[in-house]
Write a protein that holds these residues in place. Structure first.
Motif, PDB file in Angstrom:
ATOM      1  N   ALA A  65      -5.606   5.343  14.136  1.00  0.00           N
ATOM      2  CA  ALA A  65      -4.637   6.266  13.541  1.00  0.00           C
ATOM      3  C   ALA A  65      -3.400   5.564  12.988  1.00  0.00           C
ATOM      4  O   ALA A  65      -2.862   5.969  11.951  1.00  0.00           O
ATOM      5  N   ASP A  66      -2.945   4.511  13.641  1.00  0.00           N
ATOM      6  CA  ASP A  66      -1.707   3.848  13.196  1.00  0.00           C
ATOM      7  C   ASP A  66      -1.891   3.031  11.929  1.00  0.00           C
ATOM      8  O   ASP A  66      -0.900   2.688  11.273  1.00  0.00           O
ATOM      9  N   VAL A  67      -3.127   2.711  11.569  1.00  0.00           N
ATOM     10  CA  VAL A  67      -3.329   1.810  10.425  1.00  0.00           C
ATOM     11  C   VAL A  67      -4.117   2.460   9.294  1.00  0.00           C
ATOM     12  O   VAL A  67      -4.417   1.800   8.290  1.00  0.00           O
ATOM     13  N   VAL A  68      -4.470   3.742   9.427  1.00  0.00           N
ATOM     14  CA  VAL A  68      -5.206   4.406   8.346  1.00  0.00           C
ATOM     15  C   VAL A  68      -4.540   5.722   7.961  1.00  0.00           C
ATOM     16  O   VAL A  68      -5.195   6.640   7.472  1.00  0.00           O
ATOM     17  N   ARG A  69      -3.229   5.831   8.125  1.00  0.00           N
ATOM     18  CA  ARG A  69      -2.551   7.080   7.801  1.00  0.00           C
ATOM     19  C   ARG A  69      -2.373   7.190   6.289  1.00  0.00           C
ATOM     20  O   ARG A  69      -1.607   6.446   5.688  1.00  0.00           O
ATOM     21  N   PRO A  70      -3.050   8.149   5.645  1.00  0.00           N
ATOM     22  CA  PRO A  70      -2.914   8.279   4.189  1.00  0.00           C
ATOM     23  C   PRO A  70      -1.575   8.911   3.810  1.00  0.00           C
ATOM     24  O   PRO A  70      -0.966   9.644   4.596  1.00  0.00           O
ATOM     25  N   TRP A  71      -1.163   8.641   2.602  1.00  0.00           N
ATOM     26  CA  TRP A  71       0.062   9.202   2.054  1.00  0.00           C
ATOM     27  C   TRP A  71       0.003  10.726   2.066  1.00  0.00           C
ATOM     28  O   TRP A  71      -1.000  11.334   1.717  1.00  0.00           O
ATOM     29  N   SER A  72       1.124  11.342   2.487  1.00  0.00           N
ATOM     30  CA  SER A  72       1.289  12.792   2.508  1.00  0.00           C
ATOM     31  C   SER A  72       0.307  13.492   3.446  1.00  0.00           C
ATOM     32  O   SER A  72      -0.044  14.650   3.235  1.00  0.00           O
ATOM     33  N   PHE A  73      -0.129  12.795   4.483  1.00  0.00           N
ATOM     34  CA  PHE A  73      -0.919  13.413   5.537  1.00  0.00           C
ATOM     35  C   PHE A  73      -0.061  13.552   6.793  1.00  0.00           C
ATOM     36  O   PHE A  73       0.724  12.661   7.128  1.00  0.00           O
ATOM     37  N   VAL A  74      -0.229  14.676   7.455  1.00  0.00           N
ATOM     38  CA  VAL A  74       0.511  14.969   8.682  1.00  0.00           C
ATOM     39  C   VAL A  74      -0.336  14.562   9.874  1.00  0.00           C
ATOM     40  O   VAL A  74      -1.549  14.820   9.904  1.00  0.00           O
ATOM     41  N   VAL A  75       0.289  13.933  10.861  1.00  0.00           N
ATOM     42  CA  VAL A  75      -0.401  13.526  12.080  1.00  0.00           C
ATOM     43  C   VAL A  75      -0.103  14.546  13.171  1.00  0.00           C
ATOM     44  O   VAL A  75       1.054  14.895  13.413  1.00  0.00           O
ATOM     45  N   VAL A 515     -13.490  -0.235   5.066  1.00  0.00           N
ATOM     46  CA  VAL A 515     -12.405   0.530   5.676  1.00  0.00           C
ATOM     47  C   VAL A 515     -11.106  -0.183   5.327  1.00  0.00           C
ATOM     48  O   VAL A 515     -10.949  -1.383   5.603  1.00  0.00           O
ATOM     49  N   TYR A 516     -10.191   0.544   4.691  1.00  0.00           N
ATOM     50  CA  TYR A 516      -8.889  -0.015   4.336  1.00  0.00           C
ATOM     51  C   TYR A 516      -7.894   0.280   5.455  1.00  0.00           C
ATOM     52  O   TYR A 516      -7.782   1.426   5.912  1.00  0.00           O
ATOM     53  N   VAL A 517      -7.178  -0.756   5.885  1.00  0.00           N
ATOM     54  CA  VAL A 517      -6.212  -0.609   6.969  1.00  0.00           C
ATOM     55  C   VAL A 517      -4.896  -1.264   6.557  1.00  0.00           C
ATOM     56  O   VAL A 517      -4.865  -2.122   5.669  1.00  0.00           O
ATOM     57  N   LEU A 518      -3.822  -0.862   7.215  1.00  0.00           N
ATOM     58  CA  LEU A 518      -2.510  -1.414   6.916  1.00  0.00           C
ATOM     59  C   LEU A 518      -2.315  -2.739   7.637  1.00  0.00           C
ATOM     60  O   LEU A 518      -2.737  -2.904   8.792  1.00  0.00           O
TER      61      LEU A 518
END
Length: 717
Positions: A65-75, A515-518
């Protein structure tokens, strides 16, 4: 019969223009925006569409969850069996659903953009034909097709064009329902405005408000009469399905956000919306006090941009709109219409009498007032001006104005032409009339064409340049065939995916070929590598400063290895920059640094540094230490070790190589992510992506080169 044939011909022309609009938008979507626009909200809607295709309303990334949060998505929290975390996007499910439907039916997302453009153009023709006549309708469709705002917005995966399509369908059906006293048209009208509200509430409300006023006035006029019940039934047939869709929107809100009256976009940024209009407004930490004075000033700027840069032929088209609006309002308010109107005994005449053309024109004029005043309360329009979106994509919050603009501009052009012809005939001979009309044509067409080229050139040229830069940026990834890969992405805008690299989207199940990650630092990187241990790791980076693709960057995609053993020995062979005369070497870590002397620096040569990383620390092994400590102690766990080699010229200028290695240490062994991230910095020992080393093709100081190697050493007892 002659008039019927002429009207059928105009209807055919309108269809052709609508088809042409669909084709043009399709070409723009695939050629001008193949990697999407500068507005990263496109990626939000497309990711949601991919989720819907897999039957998902939420993303469940689990420990990623910490490295795949897309833009304008709510957690938000989720049950433990679902990973404890769920994510949902701020985009409307109506818009994402349209894109998902396009993908399901055609295999491509882009097709729906063409369909929306076709429908919008056809409905602008239809609405204008009902407000004036079919001749004016055809010209209004052509004027819409010439609008840069229509072309650019329709070619992007943003909500404005699809929402306006439903709003236009509502308006068209409303007029048809009123004139034909048709419950089926009423039901369609109500459903359409409900969907528009679900898609984008402010658009639905502002567009529908003038029609609501008209319906109340119609009920008032029919009160106490024999037709009141029929009129009331018709408007109830509009209201009931509209309210039903609104209830559906509230149910969706309750499922997603937990509150029926909190839309996802409000959950993402609670202080970024209409609210009470004024006061503190904020989105992701960027905010200010939004005052009435600021609203007036910002509205004036947007309207000026709209009138001069984003309408057909710029000020020429706006002038035609003003003429058409003025003439139409004068005729409507004085109840003076054109000389030719349908006979009240004809079917068309009887229908038009139930909602005369002047009433339709007044409603369209009221849409202008409603949209402009309504958006004055919206801080987002100011935010769009400040972040550069409006400059590239136009005042897209005013997309609804394209209907009245096109309709009244067409009416203005035809009124001017008819007036010129009438006055010429009254003053000149037939031959002279033809000369006057030809002269007017010769003068007006080049002026309008030049103005049109000017308004089209700027947005197309600038967006085209950004697309070229994005194509260069994504080239290494596009050309790589991934097979169970994980790619670490840079974060120039903070801890978001798809912002700015919205083209790089994960599959909703995080189970695709890549898989793209930050890239979030040493500790998080090792945790990510552990969670994706069956995937081949890559690092995506670039040389240059990210400026929203205004300026090009040089990208690099590196395959990574995780070296693990009792010790990792590395060798870095670095080219001596031009005119360098001395050099120093440092090993830097969280606990401190150690410095080493370089005895000889040969111009046009290289300096080789051998260094090692192990549980006892990091050190350079082939150079004498210049500090009391020969090695740097490394903390237990994950951290970063930097090899820093600085060359100095006789004039005092410096060039520094910085190799940043991610390491993890415990009592018996070490893990190192290899190769390290290498930067070449001028006049400073630390620099950002501007100094990223991307291989020999990059632009550096003469003499710069980098070669690295590493091996695992396991000592036997």
């Amino acid at each position: 019969m002659r008039r019927q044939r002429r009207e059928r011909l105009y209807a055919l022309f309108g269809l052709v223009v609508a088809l042409l609009a669909g084709v043009v938008v399709a070409l723009l979507a695939t050629n001008l925006f193949p990697y999407h626009s500068v507005n990263d909200d496109e990626g939000v809607a497309l990711l949601q569409a991919a989720m819907f295709l897999k039957g998902q309303v939420f993303l469940h990334p689990g420990q990623l969850a910490d490295v795949v949060r897309p833009w304008s998505f709510v957690v938000a929290d989720a049950p433990a069996e679902l990973g404890g975390v769920k994510m949902y996007g701020k985009a409307s499910p109506v818009i994402s659903g349209l894109f998902a439907l396009s993908k399901a039916l055609t295999g491509e997302f882009d097709v729906v953009l063409s369909v929306v453009a076709f429908g919008t153009t056809a409905l602008v023709y239809g609405m204008t034909a009902q407000a004036f006549n079919r001749e004016t309708g055809v010209l209004s469709a052509l004027l819409l097709l010439g609008s840069p705002l229509f072309l650019v917005t329709s070619a992007t995966f943003l909500p404005y064009a699809p929402t306006t399509l439903f709003a236009l369908l509502f308006g068209f059906s409303y007029v048809r329902a009123t004139r034909r006293e048709s419950l089926s048209w009423s039901l369609l009208s109500g459903t359409a405005i409900g969907v528009a509200f679900f898609a984008r509430p402010s658009t639905g409300v502002l567009f529908a408000f003038p029609f609501l006023v008209h319906s109340l006035m119609s009920l008032w006029r029919a009160r106490g009469g024999a037709r009141f019940e029929a009129v009331l039934r018709r408007y109830l047939a509009i209201a009931v399905p509209g309210l039903a869709v609104v209830v559906l929107a509230l149910v969706y809100n309750a499922v997603v956000t937990g509150d029926p009256f909190v839309f996802p976009y409000a959950a993402f940024a609670p202080d970024d919306g209409l609210g009470l209009g004024f006061g503190h407004r904020e989105s992701l930490g960027a905010g200010q006090s939004y005052t009435p004075a600021l609203a007036v000033e910002r509205t004036g700027r947007l309207l000026w941009l709209f009138a001069t840069k984003w309408t057909t032929a710029g000020l020429v088209g706006t002038l035609a709109f003003v003429v058409g609006l003025g003439v139409s309002l004068r005729r409507a308010l004085t109840r003076r219409g054109p000389a030719r109107r349908p006979s009240p005994l004809s079917k068309r005449g009887r229908a038009a009498a139930k909602m005369p053309e002047r009433e339709v024109q007044l409603v369209l004029a009221a849409v202008v007032v409603s949209v402009v005043l309504g958006n004055a309360f919206f801080w987002g329009t100011l935010d769009g001006l400040q972040n550069g979106l409006v400059r590239l994509l136009g005042p897209f919050y005013y997309f609804d104005l394209l209907l009245p603009l096109s309709a009244f501009a067409a009416a203005g052009i035809l009124t001017t032409a008819r007036t010129l012809r009438r006055e010429s005939r009254a003053r000149f001979s037939p031959a002279e009339v033809r000369g006057v009309l030809l002269l007017a044509l010769v003068v007006s067409v080049p002026v309008a064409a030049t103005a049109e080229m000017q308004v089209l050139s700027d947005p197309f040229a600038e967006n085209g340049q950004r697309t070229a830069n994005l194509a260069s940026t994504y080239e290494p990834i596009v050309e790589t065939e991934f097979d169970d890969a994980v790619v670490f992405l840079p974060t120039p805008y903070g801890d978001w995916q798809q912002h700015p690299f919205q083209y790089l989207r994960n599959d909703p199940g995080f189970d695709g070929e890549v898989v793209y990650v930050l890239n979030e630092g040493a500790e998080q990187d090792f945790e990510t590598l552990g969670l994706t241990e069956n995937r081949t790791p890559y690092r995506f980076t670039y040389r240059g400063e990210w400026t929203g693709a205004v300026d090009p960057v040089t990208p690099q995609l590196q395959q990574l290895d995780v070296l693990e053993g009792q010790r990792v020995n590395a060798t870095s062979t670095l080219g001596v920059p031009a005119r360098a005369s001395s050099a120093t070497v440092r090993i830097e870590a969280k606990e401190g640094y150690a410095r080493y002397d370089v005895a000889d620096v040969n111009p046009n040569g290289t300096v080789t540094t051998e260094w090692t990383v192990g549980p006892d620390g990091a050190r350079v092994t082939n150079l004498p230490a210049a500090t009391a400590n020969e090695a740097v102690r490394l903390p237990a766990g994950a951290s970063e070790v930097d090899l820093v080699v600085t060359f100095v010229t006789q004039s005092g200028a410096t060039v520094t190589y910085r190799q940043e290695a991610t390491v993890e240490v415990n009592e018996e062994h070490v893990r190192v992510v290899w190769p390290p991230e290498t930067r070449v910095c001028r006049s400073t020992t630390e620099c950002g992506t501007e100094g990223t080393y991307v291989g020999s093709d990059g632009e550096y100081v003469s003499g710069v080169s980098v070669e690295t190697d590493a091996r695992v050493v396991n000592e036997t007892a």
